[in-house]
Design an enzyme around this catalytic site. Structure first.
Site, PDB file in Angstrom:
ATOM      1  N   GLU A  38       1.496   8.722   4.571  1.00 37.97           N
ATOM      2  CA  GLU A  38       1.048   7.506   3.886  1.00 37.97           C
ATOM      3  C   GLU A  38       0.918   6.453   4.968  1.00 37.97           C
ATOM      4  O   GLU A  38       1.854   5.726   5.261  1.00 37.97           O
ATOM      5  CB  GLU A  38       2.172   7.113   2.926  1.00 37.97           C
ATOM      6  N   CYS A  64       0.589  -1.833   2.633  1.00 41.55           N
ATOM      7  CA  CYS A  64      -0.457  -0.952   3.140  1.00 41.55           C
ATOM      8  C   CYS A  64      -1.700  -1.102   2.275  1.00 41.55           C
ATOM      9  O   CYS A  64      -2.792  -0.747   2.686  1.00 41.55           O
ATOM     10  CB  CYS A  64       0.011   0.491   3.226  1.00 41.55           C
TER      11      CYS A  64
HETATM   12  C1  UN1 Z   1       2.934   0.262   0.502  1.00 45.03           C
HETATM   13  O1  UN1 Z   1       2.483  -0.829   0.837  1.00 45.03           O
HETATM   14  O2  UN1 Z   1       3.398   1.053   1.364  1.00 45.03           O
HETATM   15  O3  UN1 Z   1       0.157  -0.490  -4.691  1.00 45.03           O
HETATM   16  C2  UN1 Z   1       3.046   0.714  -0.906  1.00 45.03           C
HETATM   17  C3  UN1 Z   1       0.987  -1.240  -4.179  1.00 45.03           C
HETATM   18  C4  UN1 Z   1       2.447  -0.884  -4.330  1.00 45.03           C
HETATM   19  C5  UN1 Z   1       2.856   0.101  -3.298  1.00 45.03           C
HETATM   20  C6  UN1 Z   1       2.484  -0.262  -1.895  1.00 45.03           C
HETATM   21  N1  UN1 Z   1       2.657  -0.335  -5.639  1.00 45.03           N
HETATM   22  O4  UN1 Z   1       0.688  -2.264  -3.581  1.00 45.03           O
END
Ligand code: UN1
Length: 513
Positions: free
Chosen positions: A269, A303
């Site tokens: 990820e 992310c």
């Molecule tokens: C991340 O930033 O690693 O969709 C995960 C989202 C959150 C998860 C982010 N539910 O922004």
């Protein structure tokens, strides 16, 4: 201001059992004095020390993994719905500790309290999902081409799962992995980010108590330590068939290489570089609110953060002006101040990185329309979010700068916007704002967005747990959380049973004496 001086914080740390010096290595029992040196957890909102953690050294890592490996065969054989019941109780405990944990997330990594609470809610949601899943680890049956033969597939637990998490979602992303892996019958070895050791210890302690009520330890295991002592060992460890890692693309390349060398599996990820296309026919009020949350929420450190905004010519000026006006009103401050909309970045290095990024943006012809300055506030981790007018060919557009910097790019035609949108190495999340069915369906078609997540009239961040979460290209290809992502944590076995007294061969092959 010391962490303990903020109303209620000291009590919360005490309730969570992490107010003093903590061991960073455990499997249900804590190694009293792990030998990897001390780690101080710093509150980026004011630079104060929250508490101290003793990190794991190589020998502590060995001890933890030994306990996990010894536990696995028993946990594997414990019925899945019973495993689900334990996860249900973990969900109950998370509900009970939601405030304290949410506060600790905010304190340790700087996201505002409402987002800290949201992070814990994400854990609770995945716990509920995992409980249901514990009775639904379905395999398929398929018709055999041979008479009196039965074919089906079944899913068995995989073994140990190594989970490496990042600072920005310090506990939610662990829970996507760990709670699903637990109902699947796996044991989990967790290496959290060194920026967020306390909240991982707090979560481990909560889970330990639930497991202990049922006579278990060694299902969830924690090792906080340096990359060289712990991280490298974990990814190279042949006892751990699956490594699930969240972090930068650079980290992902390292993990993928080490895991591939031993033909292990990985679930990656990695970086996102998420784009939003706003069409002339969009509801601009909706788009503005979504872009604000997506670009400025978590101080641009998700992310899924919106980094590139493609504006169609007819609305580009209006949207840009509205964004500048909105950015002026963003209240920046202590993560636990209820007035704050954007907290600090995670540490000073992140601020330096953002400043270096902005220099390169200017060199490449980007025009900073608003913000981008370092703010002189306690702790030294505060910045203004930045809006940048960018050319589509700017090299910086291809990078994930992990900070609140939003690029604005104008376009004429939808096809052009989709081409620019897809022309980056990463492929996590994407969105379009439009009221046209044709534009929306074009964006969602196979020739449209090339990302793992594609939204219409919703930003790129803030995904629900029910869908599979992850992305394509350099984002790493992994899928976590909902849908059938559980399959990554199990091994598939195809079974054929012959219940006749003949031995017909498949494909009509004859092989007889
Ligand atoms: C991340 O930033 O690693 O969709 C995960 C989202 C959150 C998860 C982010 N539910 O922004």
């Amino acid at each position: 201001m010391k962490a303990g001086e903020i109303a209620g914080v000291q009590e919360a740390l005490e309730r969570l059992g992490i107010a003093e010096i903590n061991s960073g290595a455990g499997w249900g029992e804590w190694i009293e004095r792990p030998r990897g040196g001390d780690l101080v957890s710093i509150n980026p909102s004011d630079g104060s020390q929250i508490a101290r953690v003793r990190m794991a050294a190589a020998e502590d890592y060995e001890e933890v993994v030994r306990h996990a490996a010894e536990t696995f065969p028993r946990w594997r054989d414990y019925p899945a719905p019973k495993r689900g019941q334990i996860v249900r109780e973990i969900g109950d405990e998370l509900r009970r500790h939601k405030n304290d944990l949410g506060m600790l997330v905010s304190l340790e990594m700087g996201k505002v309290f409402s987002e800290g609470l949201g992070e814990v809610q994400e854990m609770i949601d995945i716990a509920d999902f995992a409980v249901g899943l514990s009775r639904q680890l379905y395999g398929l049956t398929m018709p055999s081409e041979r008479p009196s033969h039965r074919m089906y597939e079944q899913w068995h637990p995989l073994g140990l799962v190594g989970v490496i998490t990042a600072f920005n979602f310090p506990v939610a992303v662990w829970s996507w992995n760990a709670l699903i892996a637990a109902v699947c019958g796996d044991c989990v070895v967790w290496k959290p980010s060194s920026e967020t050791p306390l909240v991982s210890i707090a979560v481990q302690k909560i889970c330990d108590r639930v497991f202990a009520r049922h006579g278990w330890k060694g299902v969830f295991n924690l090792v906080i330590g340096r990359g060289t002592d712990v991280g490298e060992r974990l990814i190279a460890d042949r006892r751990i068939p699956l490594i699930s890692a969240t972090g930068s693309c650079a980290m992902g390349y390292r993990v993928a290489e080490a895991v591939a060398r031993r033909l292990g599996r990985n679930l990656l990820e990695l970086g996102g570089n998420n784009g939003v296309i706003v069409m002339d026919d969009a509801n601009l009020d909706l788009a503005l609110r979504a872009v604000l949350f997506g670009a400025v929420g978590t101080a641009g450190q998700r992310c899924t953060t919106i980094r590139r905004l493609f504006l169609q010519k007819g609305i580009a000026r209006r949207m840009t002006e509205s964004l500048v006006a909105a950015y002026r009103q963003i209240r920046i401050g202590h993560a636990l101040d209820p007035e704050t909309l954007m907290g600090p970045l995670v540490n000073r290095a992140a601020v330096d990185e953002m400043m270096r990024g902005l220099e390169r943006i200017r060199e490449q012809g980007g025009e900073v329309l608003y913000g981008g300055n370092r703010l002189d506030l306690p702790g030294g981790c505060y910045v203004e979010p930045a809006l940048v007018k960018a050319h589509p060919e700017m090299l910086m557009l291809r990078e994930e700068l992990f900070a609140p910097v939003l690029y604005l790019v104008e376009f004429d035609r939808l096809e052009q916007a989709i081409e620019w949108h897809n022309s980056v190495p990463q492929g996590l999340s994407s969105a379009m704002f439009t009221t046209s069915l044709i534009s929306a369906e074009t964006f969602l078609s196979a020739g449209g967005s090339d990302c793992g997540i594609a939204n219409i009239n919703i930003g790129t961040s803030g995904a629900e747990i029910g869908g599979a979460f992850g992305g394509e290209k350099e984002t790493g290809g992994g899928r976590e959380s909902g849908s059938d992502a559980w399959k990554a944590y199990m091994r598939r076995q195809t079974v054929t049973i012959n219940w006749s007294n003949d031995l017909p061969l498949a494909q009509g092959v004859k092989f007889e004496l």
